[in-house]
Enzyme design. Sequence first.
Site, mmCIF file in Angstrom:
data_model
loop_
_atom_site.group_PDB
_atom_site.id
_atom_site.type_symbol
_atom_site.label_atom_id
_atom_site.label_comp_id
_atom_site.label_asym_id
_atom_site.label_seq_id
_atom_site.Cartn_x
_atom_site.Cartn_y
_atom_site.Cartn_z
ATOM 1 N N GLY A 46 -63.463 -45.366 37.093
ATOM 2 C CA GLY A 46 -62.151 -45.135 37.076
ATOM 3 C C GLY A 46 -61.267 -46.144 37.758
ATOM 4 N N GLN A 51 -54.026 -49.311 42.478
ATOM 5 C CA GLN A 51 -55.149 -50.165 42.865
ATOM 6 C C GLN A 51 -55.256 -51.786 42.502
ATOM 7 O OE1 GLN A 51 -58.306 -46.823 41.688
ATOM 8 N NE2 GLN A 51 -59.031 -47.781 43.375
ATOM 9 N N CYS A 99 -64.802 -44.745 46.141
ATOM 10 C CA CYS A 99 -63.546 -45.377 45.707
ATOM 11 C C CYS A 99 -63.675 -46.928 45.663
ATOM 12 C CB CYS A 99 -62.531 -44.902 46.243
ATOM 13 S SG CYS A 99 -60.847 -45.624 45.788
ATOM 14 N N LEU A 100 -63.329 -47.785 44.543
ATOM 15 C CA LEU A 100 -63.393 -49.028 44.616
ATOM 16 C C LEU A 100 -62.252 -49.595 45.541
ATOM 17 C CD1 LEU A 100 -63.381 -49.952 40.675
ATOM 18 C CD2 LEU A 100 -65.381 -49.845 42.407
ATOM 19 N N HIS A 141 -59.667 -37.492 40.847
ATOM 20 C CA HIS A 141 -59.634 -38.528 41.846
ATOM 21 C C HIS A 141 -58.499 -39.721 41.268
ATOM 22 C CE1 HIS A 141 -62.037 -41.705 44.373
ATOM 23 N NE2 HIS A 141 -60.981 -42.263 43.894
ATOM 24 N N GLU A 142 -58.521 -40.131 40.165
ATOM 25 C CA GLU A 142 -57.704 -41.040 39.743
ATOM 26 C C GLU A 142 -56.272 -40.626 39.514
ATOM 27 O OE1 GLU A 142 -58.625 -43.776 39.595
ATOM 28 O OE2 GLU A 142 -60.750 -43.351 39.673
ATOM 29 N N HIS A 145 -54.521 -41.160 43.192
ATOM 30 C CA HIS A 145 -54.043 -42.454 43.375
ATOM 31 C C HIS A 145 -52.802 -42.618 42.701
ATOM 32 C CE1 HIS A 145 -57.368 -44.706 44.892
ATOM 33 N NE2 HIS A 145 -58.209 -44.174 43.847
HETATM 34 NI NI NI Z 1 -60.395 -44.360 43.964
#
Ligand code: NI
Length: 190
Positions: A46, A51, A99-100, A141-142, A145
Amino acid sequence: MKMPIIAYGDPVLRKKAVAVEPDEYPNIKQLVEDMFETMYGARGVGLAAPQVGISMRLFVVDATPFDDDEPELANFKKVFLNAQILEETGDEWSFNEGCLSIPDIREDVSRKPVVRISYYDEDWKHHEETYKGMAARIIQHEYDHIEGKLFTDKLSPLRKRLIEKKLNDISRGIVDVDYKMKFPAAKKGR
Ligand code: NI
């Protein structure tokens, strides 16, 4: 085109993202394509627009890597524009999330198992759908963000204290990562 992923500590990750109108961002399909490419390049499931430095209510998901455990995830590749979570239900369950934007940190996070969400796809078609299990978790989760929240916010005060130094290091670029990132507090040349 791959974009650098914004690291922990950047204010864009803390902004509540704004909804976008169809004529406001005519290149949305290109952005969506770039976000998928960026996400795959970092082996994520995701990625949200903040991000990649864009404060917009947009995120993309592709949960295909989880389809061994949950076969219904095989085709779970989707674009969520102007998403609004309508309802979250059920008893919270815990899963080890990453998380990226926060490489090298994984922590158990509790979330409700069922989510009802309203959103538009990249063709501006409206959807209202219910997801459960891993699909719901990735969406939650997304979605966090685009609300300016990170999974580390949900940890206990003790866990937060234990990872504090590591988070600081990440924002300064002191982390081993094999995809391109932008670090908010990096010294020149890093
Ligand atoms: Ni994340």
